[in-house]
Design a protein around this motif. Structure first.
Motif, PDB file in Angstrom:
ATOM      1  N   LYS A   1      42.243  31.905  29.337  1.00  0.00           N
ATOM      2  CA  LYS A   1      41.289  32.268  30.387  1.00  0.00           C
ATOM      3  C   LYS A   1      40.688  31.044  31.072  1.00  0.00           C
ATOM      4  CE  LYS A   1      37.763  34.603  28.927  1.00  0.00           C
ATOM      5  NZ  LYS A   1      36.944  35.754  28.479  1.00  0.00           N
ATOM      6  N   SER A   2      40.672  29.904  30.384  1.00  0.00           N
ATOM      7  CA  SER A   2      39.980  28.730  30.916  1.00  0.00           C
ATOM      8  C   SER A   2      40.918  27.720  31.598  1.00  0.00           C
ATOM      9  CB  SER A   2      39.237  28.010  29.778  1.00  0.00           C
ATOM     10  OG  SER A   2      40.144  27.562  28.790  1.00  0.00           O
ATOM     11  N   ALA A   3      42.219  27.956  31.548  1.00  0.00           N
ATOM     12  CA  ALA A   3      43.165  26.976  32.100  1.00  0.00           C
ATOM     13  C   ALA A   3      43.047  26.883  33.618  1.00  0.00           C
ATOM     14  CB  ALA A   3      44.591  27.366  31.716  1.00  0.00           C
ATOM     15  N   LYS A   4      43.184  25.662  34.147  1.00  0.00           N
ATOM     16  CA  LYS A   4      43.145  25.468  35.592  1.00  0.00           C
ATOM     17  C   LYS A   4      44.472  25.877  36.222  1.00  0.00           C
ATOM     18  CE  LYS A   4      39.772  21.691  35.518  1.00  0.00           C
ATOM     19  NZ  LYS A   4      39.508  20.263  35.862  1.00  0.00           N
TER      20      LYS A   4
ATOM     21  N   GLY B   1      42.497  43.646  42.974  1.00  0.00           N
ATOM     22  CA  GLY B   1      42.353  44.615  41.891  1.00  0.00           C
ATOM     23  C   GLY B   1      41.066  44.459  41.116  1.00  0.00           C
ATOM     24  N   ILE B   2      40.024  43.984  41.815  1.00  0.00           N
ATOM     25  CA  ILE B   2      38.727  43.761  41.167  1.00  0.00           C
ATOM     26  C   ILE B   2      37.795  44.904  41.555  1.00  0.00           C
ATOM     27  CG2 ILE B   2      36.779  42.158  40.949  1.00  0.00           C
ATOM     28  CD1 ILE B   2      38.713  39.960  41.939  1.00  0.00           C
ATOM     29  N   PRO B   3      37.046  45.476  40.632  1.00  0.00           N
ATOM     30  CA  PRO B   3      36.106  46.552  40.987  1.00  0.00           C
ATOM     31  C   PRO B   3      35.155  46.108  42.096  1.00  0.00           C
ATOM     32  CG  PRO B   3      36.301  46.360  38.610  1.00  0.00           C
ATOM     33  CD  PRO B   3      37.041  45.197  39.194  1.00  0.00           C
ATOM     34  N   GLU B   4      34.901  46.991  43.071  1.00  0.00           N
ATOM     35  CA  GLU B   4      34.043  46.645  44.198  1.00  0.00           C
ATOM     36  C   GLU B   4      32.652  46.223  43.727  1.00  0.00           C
ATOM     37  OE1 GLU B   4      33.688  49.275  47.473  1.00  0.00           O
ATOM     38  OE2 GLU B   4      35.854  49.465  47.775  1.00  0.00           O
ATOM     39  N   GLU B   5      32.163  46.845  42.651  1.00  0.00           N
ATOM     40  CA  GLU B   5      30.820  46.526  42.177  1.00  0.00           C
ATOM     41  C   GLU B   5      30.717  45.053  41.782  1.00  0.00           C
ATOM     42  OE1 GLU B   5      26.905  47.105  41.552  1.00  0.00           O
ATOM     43  OE2 GLU B   5      28.348  48.492  42.464  1.00  0.00           O
ATOM     44  N   GLU B   6      31.777  44.502  41.193  1.00  0.00           N
ATOM     45  CA  GLU B   6      31.764  43.083  40.829  1.00  0.00           C
ATOM     46  C   GLU B   6      31.695  42.208  42.080  1.00  0.00           C
ATOM     47  OE1 GLU B   6      34.722  41.752  38.109  1.00  0.00           O
ATOM     48  OE2 GLU B   6      34.529  43.484  36.781  1.00  0.00           O
TER      49      GLU B   6
ATOM     50  N   LYS C   1      33.440  33.707  42.499  1.00  0.00           N
ATOM     51  CA  LYS C   1      33.322  34.909  41.667  1.00  0.00           C
ATOM     52  C   LYS C   1      34.609  35.718  41.667  1.00  0.00           C
ATOM     53  CE  LYS C   1      29.254  34.728  39.870  1.00  0.00           C
ATOM     54  NZ  LYS C   1      29.081  34.719  38.404  1.00  0.00           N
ATOM     55  N   VAL C   2      35.245  35.760  42.829  1.00  0.00           N
ATOM     56  CA  VAL C   2      36.517  36.485  42.900  1.00  0.00           C
ATOM     57  C   VAL C   2      37.547  35.807  42.019  1.00  0.00           C
ATOM     58  CG1 VAL C   2      38.458  37.020  44.413  1.00  0.00           C
ATOM     59  CG2 VAL C   2      36.145  37.520  45.155  1.00  0.00           C
ATOM     60  N   ARG C   3      37.559  34.472  42.041  1.00  0.00           N
ATOM     61  CA  ARG C   3      38.496  33.730  41.201  1.00  0.00           C
ATOM     62  C   ARG C   3      38.228  34.006  39.720  1.00  0.00           C
ATOM     63  NH1 ARG C   3      37.457  28.912  42.957  1.00  0.00           N
ATOM     64  NH2 ARG C   3      39.056  28.924  44.581  1.00  0.00           N
ATOM     65  N   GLU C   4      36.960  33.975  39.342  1.00  0.00           N
ATOM     66  CA  GLU C   4      36.607  34.236  37.939  1.00  0.00           C
ATOM     67  C   GLU C   4      36.954  35.665  37.540  1.00  0.00           C
ATOM     68  OE1 GLU C   4      32.492  33.356  37.588  1.00  0.00           O
ATOM     69  OE2 GLU C   4      32.741  31.183  37.789  1.00  0.00           O
ATOM     70  N   ALA C   5      36.663  36.606  38.443  1.00  0.00           N
ATOM     71  CA  ALA C   5      36.958  38.006  38.133  1.00  0.00           C
ATOM     72  C   ALA C   5      38.458  38.235  38.013  1.00  0.00           C
ATOM     73  CB  ALA C   5      36.370  38.915  39.216  1.00  0.00           C
ATOM     74  N   GLU C   6      39.220  37.544  38.882  1.00  0.00           N
ATOM     75  CA  GLU C   6      40.671  37.688  38.829  1.00  0.00           C
ATOM     76  C   GLU C   6      41.227  37.103  37.533  1.00  0.00           C
ATOM     77  OE1 GLU C   6      44.522  37.026  41.756  1.00  0.00           O
ATOM     78  OE2 GLU C   6      42.700  35.864  42.085  1.00  0.00           O
ATOM     79  N   ARG C   7      40.706  35.961  37.113  1.00  0.00           N
ATOM     80  CA  ARG C   7      41.153  35.349  35.866  1.00  0.00           C
ATOM     81  C   ARG C   7      40.816  36.256  34.679  1.00  0.00           C
ATOM     82  NH1 ARG C   7      42.807  30.289  36.772  1.00  0.00           N
ATOM     83  NH2 ARG C   7      42.879  29.763  34.578  1.00  0.00           N
ATOM     84  N   GLU C   8      39.633  36.858  34.737  1.00  0.00           N
ATOM     85  CA  GLU C   8      39.234  37.778  33.671  1.00  0.00           C
ATOM     86  C   GLU C   8      40.160  38.983  33.623  1.00  0.00           C
ATOM     87  OE1 GLU C   8      37.361  39.118  30.440  1.00  0.00           O
ATOM     88  OE2 GLU C   8      36.791  37.242  31.432  1.00  0.00           O
TER      89      GLU C   8
END
Length: 440
Positions: free
Chosen positions: A193-196, A20-25, A123-130
């Protein structure tokens, strides 16, 4: 120019759709990974430039450029280019411009793919967390139905809308039992947002769970006719909820209890038989505190220190243990609910305290000589038989300093009550006799 493999290019689109992450990201993440691959490759050849990558969103073709500033005198060859050389490449180049110089990417190959994969995963992990943070941070305090997914040492991992959430054992109720696949109601208590570990923390002990359960069970609360003013819990054991009606024709406590207790019983079952006291809110703190100590009956409530928000509550002698509650739970919850420090005293204790305070404030009876007045026994002989008075009490009176007519004449009923064996009837009888005999 180089071409990212169709498999890799397709995986980018698949990750974008699944997460569910925008393709541009995702494309931006790929371009960043290509830059890192280029830096690693060219630095191995002693070229420490400033690189940029561009990827065609339709074909998967990508280019890597070295960015160089146009200057008159070149000092750093990796980062600068002379105006003369720049104009040979681009006639319009002027000092201060930045030239994008295409680099040979045919040798990047495996290095580029590996670097791209590593950065892409990150990046996918970060975008998903965001995305999770953005979706759920506004839902904090909301009640949701979650499914038990797996168990960890000190927590149960649940699933909410295909997103993992953590329910710590400390946030469960005493009677809770969990099975894989079980569905239960929880409240979203925290989103980090920062939790492992899973970002979403849920709770079964948070007071907001109880508030939301009342909102779902009581239509008058849902439509705003009845308002929950405060809610405190010792989860799994007891809770207090104060309610207020904005409509004088609606009883807030009755609305929450429901017909034959149907509404509150549904909530109690969900909370594993947690006891719930529904308290009527009042703007007058003394009435509010009296209500909050339910089920105890209060005699009176007095504000002793308004600045420190301290009150004294007097209850009937047989109500003291009820007001305090098991291990002080009832008065503790009432204090949290109202925001006042509550000191509970029994009526007998308060009366005794008043007698002691009065006795200590009165002067000690003055000793008198036998020559001045007759002894107590002689005085009583003169007055005749006094009902309830015997030699033992006469001795106790003498021991307390009331051995003469003068001392009995100045004594108070409260002082007589302090003499062993002298009850209230005898104290008043002695007081009346002495006042009548020597009051003229």
């Amino acid at each position: 120019m180089a071409l990212v493999s169709n498999t890799f290019f397709d995986s980018v689109k698949m990750i974008s759709a699944e997460k569910g992450i925008p393709e541009e990201e995702v494309y931006n993440a790929v371009e960043e990974s290509l830059v890192k691959a280029a830096e690693k490759y060219f630095q191995a050849q002693d070229f420490f430039g400033n690189f940029q990558a561009q990827m065609d969103r339709d074909t998967g073709e990508f280019h890597v450029y070295a960015l160089k500033n146009v200057v008159q005198d070149v000092e750093e060859e990796d980062l600068e280019i002379s105006q003369e050389e720049a104009q040979a490449l681009n006639p319009d180049a002027a000092e201060g411009d930045t030239l994008w110089l295409p680099q040979d990417t045919t040798q990047l190959g495996r290095i580029a793919a590996q670097a791209a994969k590593q950065v892409l995963v990150q990046k996918v992990r970060e975008a998903e967390r965001e995305r999770i943070f953005t979706d759920f941070v506004s839902r904090m305090g909301e009640i949701v139905v979650a499914e038990v997914k797996r168990f960890e040492n000190n927590a149960i991992v649940l699933e909410i809308d295909r997103v993992e959430a953590m329910l710590r054992r400390s946030e469960t109720l005493r009677g809770d039992r969990f099975d894989k696949g079980q569905r239960l109601k929880v409240v979203i208590s925290q989103v980090d947002k920062s939790a492992k570990e899973p970002q979403i923390q849920v709770s079964r002990t948070d007071p907001r769970l109880l508030i939301n359960l009342f909102d779902s069970e009581v239509p008058e609360i849902h439509d705003g006719t009845v308002v929950i003013k405060s809610c405190v819990r010792e989860a799994g054991d007891r809770a207090k909820v104060s309610v207020h009606s904005l409509d004088p024709d609606v009883d807030p406590v009755g609305a929450c209890v429901g017909l034959k207790g149907s509404r509150v019983q549904a909530i109690i079952r969900e909370l594993k038989n947690e006891k719930i006291d529904i308290v009527r809110y009042d703007d007058d703190p003394t009435k509010y505190i009296s209500n909050a100590l339910n089920p105890a009956r209060t005699v009176r409530v007095s504000v002793t220190d308004e600045e420190k928000r301290r009150v004294e509550v007097i209850v009937e002698d047989d109500q003291l243990s009820v007001a305090i509650g098991k291990r002080g739970q009832n008065v503790r919850l009432a204090a949290k609910l109202t925001g006042w420090n509550i000191d509970v005293r029994s009526d007998m204790e308060k009366r005794q305290e008043a007698v002691e305070a009065l006795s200590s404030a009165l002067p000690e009876p003055e000793p008198s000589s036998v020559e001045d007045v007759a002894p107590v026994s002689t005085l009583l002989d003169e007055l005749g038989e006094v009902e309830g008075l015997n030699e033992e009490i006469v001795a106790n009176l003498a021991h307390a300093g009331f051995a003469t007519a003068k001392s009995l004449y100045t004594v108070t009923v409260e002082q007589l009550l302090g003499v062993e064996g002298c009850d209230q009837e005898l104290a008043f009888r002695l007081f009346d006799i002495v006042q009548e005999r020597f009051g003229s």
